[in-house]
Design an enzyme around this catalytic site. Sequence first.
Site, mmCIF file in Angstrom:
data_model
loop_
_atom_site.group_PDB
_atom_site.id
_atom_site.type_symbol
_atom_site.label_atom_id
_atom_site.label_comp_id
_atom_site.label_asym_id
_atom_site.label_seq_id
_atom_site.Cartn_x
_atom_site.Cartn_y
_atom_site.Cartn_z
ATOM 1 N N GLU A 1 6.289 -14.237 6.472
ATOM 2 C CA GLU A 1 5.844 -15.625 6.416
ATOM 3 C C GLU A 1 6.109 -16.298 7.754
ATOM 4 O O GLU A 1 7.191 -16.153 8.335
ATOM 5 C CB GLU A 1 6.592 -16.348 5.290
ATOM 6 C CG GLU A 1 6.560 -17.866 5.331
ATOM 7 C CD GLU A 1 5.148 -18.448 5.271
ATOM 8 O OE1 GLU A 1 4.912 -19.462 5.961
ATOM 9 O OE2 GLU A 1 4.292 -17.885 4.552
ATOM 10 N N GLN A 2 5.112 -17.062 8.264
ATOM 11 C CA GLN A 2 5.262 -17.657 9.585
ATOM 12 C C GLN A 2 6.263 -18.807 9.610
ATOM 13 O O GLN A 2 6.909 -19.058 10.626
ATOM 14 C CB GLN A 2 3.916 -18.141 10.103
ATOM 15 C CG GLN A 2 3.313 -19.302 9.352
ATOM 16 C CD GLN A 2 2.037 -19.805 10.025
ATOM 17 O OE1 GLN A 2 1.716 -19.409 11.155
ATOM 18 N NE2 GLN A 2 1.303 -20.664 9.348
ATOM 19 N N ARG B 1 4.336 -27.003 -8.127
ATOM 20 C CA ARG B 1 4.088 -25.899 -7.188
ATOM 21 C C ARG B 1 5.367 -25.422 -6.498
ATOM 22 O O ARG B 1 5.591 -24.220 -6.339
ATOM 23 C CB ARG B 1 3.068 -26.330 -6.125
ATOM 24 C CG ARG B 1 1.631 -26.340 -6.579
ATOM 25 C CD ARG B 1 0.699 -26.777 -5.451
ATOM 26 N NE ARG B 1 -0.686 -26.651 -5.839
ATOM 27 C CZ ARG B 1 -1.435 -25.558 -5.677
ATOM 28 N NH1 ARG B 1 -0.900 -24.496 -5.113
ATOM 29 N NH2 ARG B 1 -2.681 -25.538 -6.061
ATOM 30 N N TYR C 1 -0.924 -34.695 -16.042
ATOM 31 C CA TYR C 1 -0.095 -33.888 -16.951
ATOM 32 C C TYR C 1 1.347 -33.903 -16.454
ATOM 33 O O TYR C 1 1.625 -34.252 -15.304
ATOM 34 C CB TYR C 1 -0.615 -32.447 -17.056
ATOM 35 C CG TYR C 1 -0.886 -31.748 -15.735
ATOM 36 C CD1 TYR C 1 0.130 -31.111 -15.035
ATOM 37 C CD2 TYR C 1 -2.176 -31.718 -15.205
ATOM 38 C CE1 TYR C 1 -0.124 -30.458 -13.834
ATOM 39 C CE2 TYR C 1 -2.450 -31.071 -14.017
ATOM 40 C CZ TYR C 1 -1.415 -30.433 -13.331
ATOM 41 O OH TYR C 1 -1.670 -29.793 -12.136
ATOM 42 N N ASP D 1 -6.419 -17.432 -1.319
ATOM 43 C CA ASP D 1 -7.205 -18.397 -0.549
ATOM 44 C C ASP D 1 -7.758 -17.827 0.746
ATOM 45 O O ASP D 1 -8.723 -18.363 1.300
ATOM 46 C CB ASP D 1 -6.352 -19.632 -0.214
ATOM 47 C CG ASP D 1 -6.215 -20.588 -1.385
ATOM 48 O OD1 ASP D 1 -6.891 -20.374 -2.416
ATOM 49 O OD2 ASP D 1 -5.445 -21.552 -1.275
#
Length: 397
Positions: free
Chosen positions: A35-36, A109, A215, A293
Amino acid sequence: MTVRDLSVAVVGGGIGGLAAALSLLDAGIDAHVYEQAADLREVGAGIQVAPNASRILHRIGLEPVLARIGVRPGHWHQRRWDDGRTLLRTDLGDAAIEAFGAPYYHVHRADLLAALAAQLPTERLHLGHRLTAVATHDDRAEARFANGTTVTADAVVGADGIRSAVRAALFDRDRPQFTGCIAYRGLVPADRLAHLDLPVEAVAWLGPGNHFVHYYVRGGALFNFVSVIDRDTWTAESWTEPGAVADVLAAFEGWHPLVREIIGSVDETFVWGLFDHPPMARWSDGRVTLLGDSCHAMLPFIAQGAAQAIEDGACLAACLAAAPDDVPAALLRYERIRLPRTSHVQGLATTNKQRFHLPDGPAQAARDAEMAQGSTDWSFKAIAPIFGHDAAVLPET
């Protein structure tokens, strides 16, 4: 070569990349994530985890934590913008488990990202690794990073998002088109809205040019909303640009008082433009492929973006485990299986953008009548091919 001899370098430590690494490890494949960023971060927004994703998350060990951090909505409820009339109300809760064998969750998230990272052995997560080049060879793949590290593995997987460096190295950069919509997101402490006695369900209010979704997340402690508004122009594709609450209220002038009260209760909101990324013709080149993505960024009108990325990882692991002696063939099989499904889901999301924002009139009346018959998205009959799918089970052909 056996499965346990395989090694995979996953570039990108988001939800899709971490879930893919855990699915690979669960299949007995040696997987590391690069991961960057110097630390893992996610935007403060909710995410809907449908049964097609939750069954995979349960399988890789997250069932206990999802029960703690998630919220299981009782219904998916679509309502009319002005008078609040119910257009479609679909049972979720236990009904989702009975129909699809796995629950439906609402999750923050950042909570899901943290849960995935906690499940991954610490020595397999490498932060501060910004990709500069990727190469595929007959017997190996290489990933080179700005810190001087070069990683050699049997396969490299680009799970590095809409601005994917892996995709740019393999193919031309994509050219997303602005959809004519912007979205505002917000989080409200749930106790601030307690007087409204809002049920535990996912609600979408549909109206002319706009729609509004809300929600609970974080075990019910926070209330998440997303408002999507038609707009002529936009430039940046960012999740973190501050927005003005007054602008959201102005866009929802004349809407049901409940919608406006939820918007008015938030302290801050963030705005981003929605861009359409057309399906790619191919994802793989030799021993390098894409995921999530980086190859199928989706509009948020069917709540399947993260779910499809999680599915990608499960399918990828199954394909590699089924053909450990031929990694390029395994990656092509993964692409052949996943590309049509993700393209189909992308198309459904695009269609929903138009359907959600119909002005009052004959087309809107026809939509509402169709929804009342239970034949559109979010009825169990229509959604079963998505929710009932197990991406780890490979088709015979």
